[in-house]
Design a protein around this motif. Structure first.
Motif, PDB file in Angstrom:
ATOM      1  N   SER A  58      -7.712   8.297 -10.864  1.00 30.76           N
ATOM      2  CA  SER A  58      -6.883   7.626  -9.854  1.00 30.76           C
ATOM      3  C   SER A  58      -7.701   6.686  -8.974  1.00 30.76           C
ATOM      4  CB  SER A  58      -6.160   8.671  -8.992  1.00 30.76           C
ATOM      5  OG  SER A  58      -7.084   9.530  -8.341  1.00 30.76           O
ATOM      6  N   ALA A  59      -8.946   7.055  -8.662  1.00 30.33           N
ATOM      7  CA  ALA A  59      -9.772   6.187  -7.818  1.00 30.33           C
ATOM      8  C   ALA A  59     -10.070   4.863  -8.523  1.00 30.33           C
ATOM      9  CB  ALA A  59     -11.073   6.889  -7.447  1.00 30.33           C
ATOM     10  N   LEU A  60     -10.434   4.937  -9.794  1.00 28.58           N
ATOM     11  CA  LEU A  60     -10.695   3.728 -10.574  1.00 28.58           C
ATOM     12  C   LEU A  60      -9.433   2.887 -10.715  1.00 28.58           C
ATOM     13  CD1 LEU A  60     -12.352   1.918 -12.507  1.00 28.58           C
ATOM     14  CD2 LEU A  60     -11.738   3.522 -14.352  1.00 28.58           C
ATOM     15  N   LEU A  61      -8.325   3.547 -11.046  1.00 25.78           N
ATOM     16  CA  LEU A  61      -7.076   2.812 -11.265  1.00 25.78           C
ATOM     17  C   LEU A  61      -6.574   2.197  -9.964  1.00 25.78           C
ATOM     18  CD1 LEU A  61      -5.126   2.023 -13.442  1.00 25.78           C
ATOM     19  CD2 LEU A  61      -3.840   4.122 -13.051  1.00 25.78           C
ATOM     20  N   GLU A  62      -6.821   2.844  -8.837  1.00 24.79           N
ATOM     21  CA  GLU A  62      -6.426   2.255  -7.554  1.00 24.79           C
ATOM     22  C   GLU A  62      -7.150   0.932  -7.324  1.00 24.79           C
ATOM     23  OE1 GLU A  62      -6.282   3.273  -2.760  1.00 24.79           O
ATOM     24  OE2 GLU A  62      -7.627   4.387  -4.086  1.00 24.79           O
ATOM     25  N   VAL A  63      -8.451   0.893  -7.601  1.00 22.10           N
ATOM     26  CA  VAL A  63      -9.226  -0.333  -7.405  1.00 22.10           C
ATOM     27  C   VAL A  63      -8.770  -1.424  -8.366  1.00 22.10           C
ATOM     28  CG1 VAL A  63     -11.530  -1.352  -7.534  1.00 22.10           C
ATOM     29  CG2 VAL A  63     -11.223   0.902  -6.516  1.00 22.10           C
ATOM     30  N   LEU A  64      -8.583  -1.069  -9.645  1.00 24.53           N
ATOM     31  CA  LEU A  64      -8.177  -2.057 -10.644  1.00 24.53           C
ATOM     32  C   LEU A  64      -6.819  -2.660 -10.305  1.00 24.53           C
ATOM     33  CD1 LEU A  64      -9.249  -0.286 -13.971  1.00 24.53           C
ATOM     34  CD2 LEU A  64     -10.397  -2.179 -12.819  1.00 24.53           C
ATOM     35  N   THR A  65      -5.865  -1.814  -9.956  1.00 24.80           N
ATOM     36  CA  THR A  65      -4.527  -2.324  -9.647  1.00 24.80           C
ATOM     37  C   THR A  65      -4.528  -3.099  -8.333  1.00 24.80           C
ATOM     38  OG1 THR A  65      -4.013  -0.151  -8.667  1.00 24.80           O
ATOM     39  CG2 THR A  65      -3.294  -0.551 -10.932  1.00 24.80           C
ATOM     40  N   GLU A  66      -5.327  -2.660  -7.366  1.00 23.84           N
ATOM     41  CA  GLU A  66      -5.422  -3.362  -6.086  1.00 23.84           C
ATOM     42  C   GLU A  66      -5.925  -4.787  -6.277  1.00 23.84           C
ATOM     43  OE1 GLU A  66      -7.048  -2.137  -1.673  1.00 23.84           O
ATOM     44  OE2 GLU A  66      -8.234  -1.568  -3.413  1.00 23.84           O
ATOM     45  N   GLY A 373      14.375  -7.470 -11.818  1.00 26.04           N
ATOM     46  CA  GLY A 373      13.547  -6.782 -10.835  1.00 26.04           C
ATOM     47  C   GLY A 373      12.415  -6.084 -11.559  1.00 26.04           C
ATOM     48  N   VAL A 374      11.441  -6.854 -12.006  1.00 21.10           N
ATOM     49  CA  VAL A 374      10.357  -6.326 -12.840  1.00 21.10           C
ATOM     50  C   VAL A 374       9.472  -5.386 -12.029  1.00 21.10           C
ATOM     51  CG1 VAL A 374       8.399  -6.934 -14.298  1.00 21.10           C
ATOM     52  CG2 VAL A 374      10.403  -8.447 -14.201  1.00 21.10           C
ATOM     53  N   ARG A 375       9.213  -4.210 -12.580  1.00 20.29           N
ATOM     54  CA  ARG A 375       8.294  -3.252 -11.961  1.00 20.29           C
ATOM     55  C   ARG A 375       7.020  -3.168 -12.791  1.00 20.29           C
ATOM     56  NH1 ARG A 375      13.114  -3.824  -9.366  1.00 20.29           N
ATOM     57  NH2 ARG A 375      13.194  -2.478  -7.548  1.00 20.29           N
ATOM     58  N   GLY A 376       5.881  -2.963 -12.102  1.00 14.99           N
ATOM     59  CA  GLY A 376       4.645  -2.951 -12.872  1.00 14.99           C
ATOM     60  C   GLY A 376       3.441  -2.491 -12.093  1.00 14.99           C
ATOM     61  N   ILE A 377       2.444  -3.361 -11.986  1.00 11.79           N
ATOM     62  CA  ILE A 377       1.137  -2.995 -11.466  1.00 11.79           C
ATOM     63  C   ILE A 377       1.203  -2.600  -9.992  1.00 11.79           C
ATOM     64  CG2 ILE A 377      -1.252  -3.737 -11.241  1.00 11.79           C
ATOM     65  CD1 ILE A 377      -0.115  -3.488 -14.115  1.00 11.79           C
ATOM     66  N   GLY A 378       2.059  -3.249  -9.208  1.00  9.73           N
ATOM     67  CA  GLY A 378       2.202  -2.883  -7.813  1.00  9.73           C
ATOM     68  C   GLY A 378       2.623  -1.432  -7.646  1.00  9.73           C
ATOM     69  N   SER A 379       3.556  -0.976  -8.476  1.00  2.12           N
ATOM     70  CA  SER A 379       3.995   0.418  -8.411  1.00  2.12           C
ATOM     71  C   SER A 379       2.857   1.370  -8.759  1.00  2.12           C
ATOM     72  CB  SER A 379       5.174   0.636  -9.367  1.00  2.12           C
ATOM     73  OG  SER A 379       6.314  -0.094  -8.948  1.00  2.12           O
ATOM     74  N   LEU A 380       2.058   1.002  -9.740  1.00  2.00           N
ATOM     75  CA  LEU A 380       0.908   1.839 -10.091  1.00  2.00           C
ATOM     76  C   LEU A 380      -0.085   1.919  -8.940  1.00  2.00           C
ATOM     77  CD1 LEU A 380       0.198   0.704 -13.770  1.00  2.00           C
ATOM     78  CD2 LEU A 380       1.396   2.753 -12.996  1.00  2.00           C
ATOM     79  N   TYR A 381      -0.279   0.802  -8.236  1.00  2.00           N
ATOM     80  CA  TYR A 381      -1.206   0.827  -7.096  1.00  2.00           C
ATOM     81  C   TYR A 381      -0.711   1.784  -6.015  1.00  2.00           C
ATOM     82  CZ  TYR A 381      -3.384  -0.226  -2.706  1.00  2.00           C
ATOM     83  OH  TYR A 381      -4.016  -0.076  -1.505  1.00  2.00           O
ATOM     84  N   TYR A 382       0.555   1.697  -5.645  1.00  2.00           N
ATOM     85  CA  TYR A 382       1.075   2.564  -4.595  1.00  2.00           C
ATOM     86  C   TYR A 382       0.964   4.034  -4.993  1.00  2.00           C
ATOM     87  CZ  TYR A 382       2.977  -1.341  -1.959  1.00  2.00           C
ATOM     88  OH  TYR A 382       3.111  -2.474  -1.201  1.00  2.00           O
ATOM     89  N   LEU A 383       1.180   4.317  -6.268  1.00  2.00           N
ATOM     90  CA  LEU A 383       1.053   5.699  -6.746  1.00  2.00           C
ATOM     91  C   LEU A 383      -0.390   6.184  -6.614  1.00  2.00           C
ATOM     92  CD1 LEU A 383       2.144   8.211  -8.161  1.00  2.00           C
ATOM     93  CD2 LEU A 383       1.805   7.037 -10.345  1.00  2.00           C
ATOM     94  N   MET A 384      -1.348   5.362  -7.036  1.00  2.26           N
ATOM     95  CA  MET A 384      -2.753   5.750  -6.930  1.00  2.26           C
ATOM     96  C   MET A 384      -3.181   5.857  -5.464  1.00  2.26           C
ATOM     97  SD  MET A 384      -3.567   6.218 -10.016  1.00  2.26           S
ATOM     98  CE  MET A 384      -1.847   6.519 -10.504  1.00  2.26           C
ATOM     99  N   TYR A 385      -2.652   4.985  -4.627  1.00  2.00           N
ATOM    100  CA  TYR A 385      -2.939   5.044  -3.193  1.00  2.00           C
ATOM    101  C   TYR A 385      -2.485   6.385  -2.619  1.00  2.00           C
ATOM    102  CZ  TYR A 385      -2.686   3.761   1.779  1.00  2.00           C
ATOM    103  OH  TYR A 385      -2.833   3.732   3.144  1.00  2.00           O
TER     104      TYR A 385
END
Length: 429
Positions: A58-66, A373-385
């Protein structure tokens, strides 16, 4: 999968995409579906060559998506047409505020009463999946600064703003789970997380974007042989604005988007002012400058845009591969699928319809906006956050599964429908 095999997979895919762009453009689906299909193929769904665990990473994915979202927000901001007018921005403002809040509320109600999640987890899930995505929605976004298509503008502008306007709801969900201080009767949340963080983020972006636009213009105007590294300036603006926003507890996503908007608007105003002052020779170019179709002088906004779009495409490829590599066959539970269907076929169109009541937006544009209403990388960032802020493991696992299915479903249904629907929309014009 070893590091060497990862290099082979990603490198080979980059080569294929780089050699066949004309062919891919003629395909009835988006490139995101191609990346997802390869991720599903080599991931645990089929060949099981690798498995990416979002909880452990999650820490890595948070940085990548951010980073991916920040780059995409900047690219979206510098493509906003000039000048900024309230009548043009009214629809996306309503979408990023009223429709956003309605989507969070509807998803939270569905998650609590139908799926059985706690109030806090339900609100957090609503905030995670509510914002539309600036990374995966490139096929329905403004193509260049001179693109004045109203549908593309509304979708791009909405995605640029609601990745920031969703943050207060994320904090509300975390607060209801006991992971964030909301204050007595939610007063701290309303004053700090909603009011201060939103206003401060927009103000920081506008001030620094305008300042860089004026500084770059002054250096180029007074020293005609003075060269600027526009790519570095764009990245530097992102870093400064986002870092300052984090220090001041402001919403950095809003700050970066409005910094890009302010940068572009400032440069266009300065160019048009010069054209007016110099008379007919440059005045003849002013309509082109105003539309953003091609400036007679160099600008930081356009000079850095191509580089940002390339970074955006590469981050999309990598992150969608990881999404495909995170899914198992049993990830498609009835709970996750029902949430995705409710979001795309009920919550999104209903929230758009209600949010735009009384506006002058044509019905056919409302319908298209309600669907895309496309969902994607932003949603992944909020989840990892949320995970990095102490989300309990049992709640995190459930939200991971639901969010991944929402993102995957969005890639599939929107990626398969965008080209035929958009072509039909333009032919109708």
């Amino acid at each position: 999968m070893t590091g060497a095999l990862w290099f082979l997979l990603v490198g080979g895919l980059l080569l294929v995409m780089g050699l066949t762009p004309s062919f891919i453009k003629r395909l009835p689906v988006t490139s995101a579906i191609i990346y997802l299909s390869i991720g599903l193929l080599v991931g645990p769904t089929l060949l099981n060559a690798f498995h990416f665990n979002p909880l452990k990473e999650s820490a890595l994915l948070e940085v990548l998506t951010e980073v991916a979202v920040l780059i995409s927000l900047f690219a979206a901001g510098v493509k906003m047409p000039a000048p900024v007018r309230l009548d043009r921005w009214r629809t996306p403002l309503l979408l990023a505020s009223a429709s956003m809040a309605l989507t969070v509320a509807m998803v939270a109600a569905f998650a609590h009463y139908v799926l059985g999640l706690s109030i806090g987890a339900a609100v957090l899930l609503g905030a995670i999946v509510a914002p539309t995505d600036p990374v995966l929605a490139t096929d329905v976004q403004i193509r260049h600064p001179g693109d004045r298509d109203p549908l593309r503008f509304n979708l791009t502008c909405e995605a640029g703003m609601n990745d920031g306007s969703a943050f207060p709801f994320v904090m509300l969900g975390l607060g209801l789970l006991g992971l964030h201080d909301l204050g007595d009767f939610g007063l701290r949340w309303a004053l700090v997380d909603v009011l201060w963080a939103t206003v401060a983020g927009i103000a920081i972006g506008v001030v620094f974007g305008s300042a860089l636009g004026r500084l770059g213009w002054a250096l180029r105007s007074r020293c005609f042989d003075h060269e600027l590294m526009d790519d570095f300036l764009g990245l530097g603006l992102i870093g400064i604005v986002y870092g300052l926003s984090e220090l001041l507890n402001a919403w950095g996503f809003l700050a970066v988007f409005f910094a890009a908007v302010s940068l572009r608007q400032t440069e266009v105003r300065l160019i048009n002012a010069r054209a007016a002052n110099l008379g007919k020779e440059l005045a003849g170019h002013s309509p082109v400058v105003t539309s953003g179709g091609g400036d007679p002088v160099a600008t930081v906004s356009e000079g850095s845009l191509v580089f940002k779009e390339h970074l955006e495409r590469m981050s999309e490829l990598l992150l969608i591969l990881l999404v495909g590599g995170s899914l198992f066959l049993d990830s498609w539970s009835w709970r996750a699928v029902s949430l995705a269907l409710f979001l795309f076929f009920v919550a999104r169109p209903v929230s758009v319809a209600i949010g735009l009541l009384g506006s002058r937006t044509p019905l056919r544009i409302r319908g298209m906006v309600g669907w895309f209403g496309v969902r994607g990388i932003g949603s992944l960032y909020y989840l990892m956050y949320a995970i990095q802020h102490g989300l309990p493991e049992n709640v995190a696992l459930e939200l991971i599964q639901m969010t991944l299915i929402v993102v995957t479903t969005s890639i599939l249904i929107h990626g398969a429908s965008v080209k035929p629907l958009m072509n039909r929309f333009w032919r109708a014009d």
